[in-house]
Scaffold this active site. Structure first.
Site, short mmCIF file in Angstrom:
data_model
loop_
_atom_site.label_atom_id
_atom_site.label_comp_id
_atom_site.label_asym_id
_atom_site.label_seq_id
_atom_site.Cartn_x
_atom_site.Cartn_y
_atom_site.Cartn_z
N GLU A 71 0.82 -1.21 0.00
CA GLU A 71 0.00 0.00 0.00
C GLU A 71 0.85 1.26 0.00
O GLU A 71 0.54 2.23 -0.70
CB GLU A 71 -0.96 -0.02 1.19
CG GLU A 71 -2.05 -1.09 1.04
CD GLU A 71 -2.95 -1.20 2.26
OE1 GLU A 71 -2.78 -0.40 3.20
OE2 GLU A 71 -3.83 -2.08 2.27
N HIS A 104 -9.98 0.47 0.47
CA HIS A 104 -10.36 -0.40 1.59
C HIS A 104 -11.84 -0.77 1.58
O HIS A 104 -12.31 -1.47 2.47
CB HIS A 104 -10.01 0.29 2.92
CG HIS A 104 -8.55 0.32 3.21
ND1 HIS A 104 -7.70 1.22 2.61
CD2 HIS A 104 -7.77 -0.45 4.01
CE1 HIS A 104 -6.46 1.01 3.05
NE2 HIS A 104 -6.48 0.01 3.89
#
Length: 225
Positions: A71, A104
């Site tokens: 990420e 997410h």
């Protein structure tokens, strides 16, 4: 961007230390509730069997290693150098986390598929998670631009994944509530006081991302100097 040796020691220590200061309250709370003593904790930390268990646990690997690395690589090391020349460091810091937060939302699909809660509670939880991850993403983007290092945001990401969102309501019900709340407040105050000094670019050598900026930009002076 962010892969360099210059300033790597400070990039390893200071951003993580700054993040730990922010989480001073939760850390004190954890230490009070932990059944282990300090020496017991050190023994566990230096026990190879403990780390063997960690690195053979796929969930631990995902949360502490794979997710922080991938990420931060995508949303900080790759995305920020593309956004900064098109906007400015300040705008990029608050734009990049929006993509990070949206990424997410896959948890919503997972929760809906397995019917882990009501639809309303799932979407409320997703909205909260989006807000929290967006704020965190802005913080790590700030760290990346100020330090010019990939490693600091990765370590902070891993640490925050381990600590999780502060258990504020649990702290308010804790037998030692006054002390814990004091450390919560102290951590936040110290964090904001130390935010710029501990991320001073002069501590980390030349900041590569700053060379992408227009020299006349006001954001260049506030974030890269």
């Amino acid at each position: 961007m962010g892969f360099r040796v210059d300033g790597i020691l400070t990039a390893t220590i200071l951003p993580l230390l700054l993040t730990m200061i922010l989480f001073l309250g939760p850390l004190v709370q954890l230490s009070l509730d932990c059944p282990w003593g300090f020496l017991d904790g050190l023994k566990v930390a230096f026990d190879p069997r403990f780390w063997t268990l960690c690195f053979t646990d796929m969930r631990w690997l995902r949360n502490q290693v794979i997710a922080p690395l991938t990420e931060e690589l995508v949303f900080r090391a790759c995305m920020l150098p593309m956004l900064v020349p098109c906007t400015s460091p300040g705008t990029a810091i608050f734009t990049c986390p929006l993509f990070f937060g949206i990424a997410h939302f896959h948890h919503v699909i997972e929760q809906l598929r397995f019917r882990q809660a009501t639809v309303l509670s799932i979407f409320l939880s997703a909205a909260f998670q989006f807000s929290y991850t967006a704020v965190f993403g802005a913080y790590t983007a700030f760290l990346f631009i100020r330090t010019g290092h990939f490693l600091g945001p990765v370590l902070c990401h891993s640490f925050c994944n381990y600590i999780g969102f502060p258990a504020i309501f649990t702290a308010l019900d804790h037998p030692q509530r006054s002390m814990i709340v004091l450390f919560y407040v102290l951590g936040v105050v110290l964090f904001f006081l130390l935010l710029y000094p501990m991320t001073d670019p002069s501590l980390y050598g030349d900041i590569p991302i700053c060379y992408l900026l227009n020299k006349g930009s006001t954001d260049h002076h506030s974030l890269c100097l």
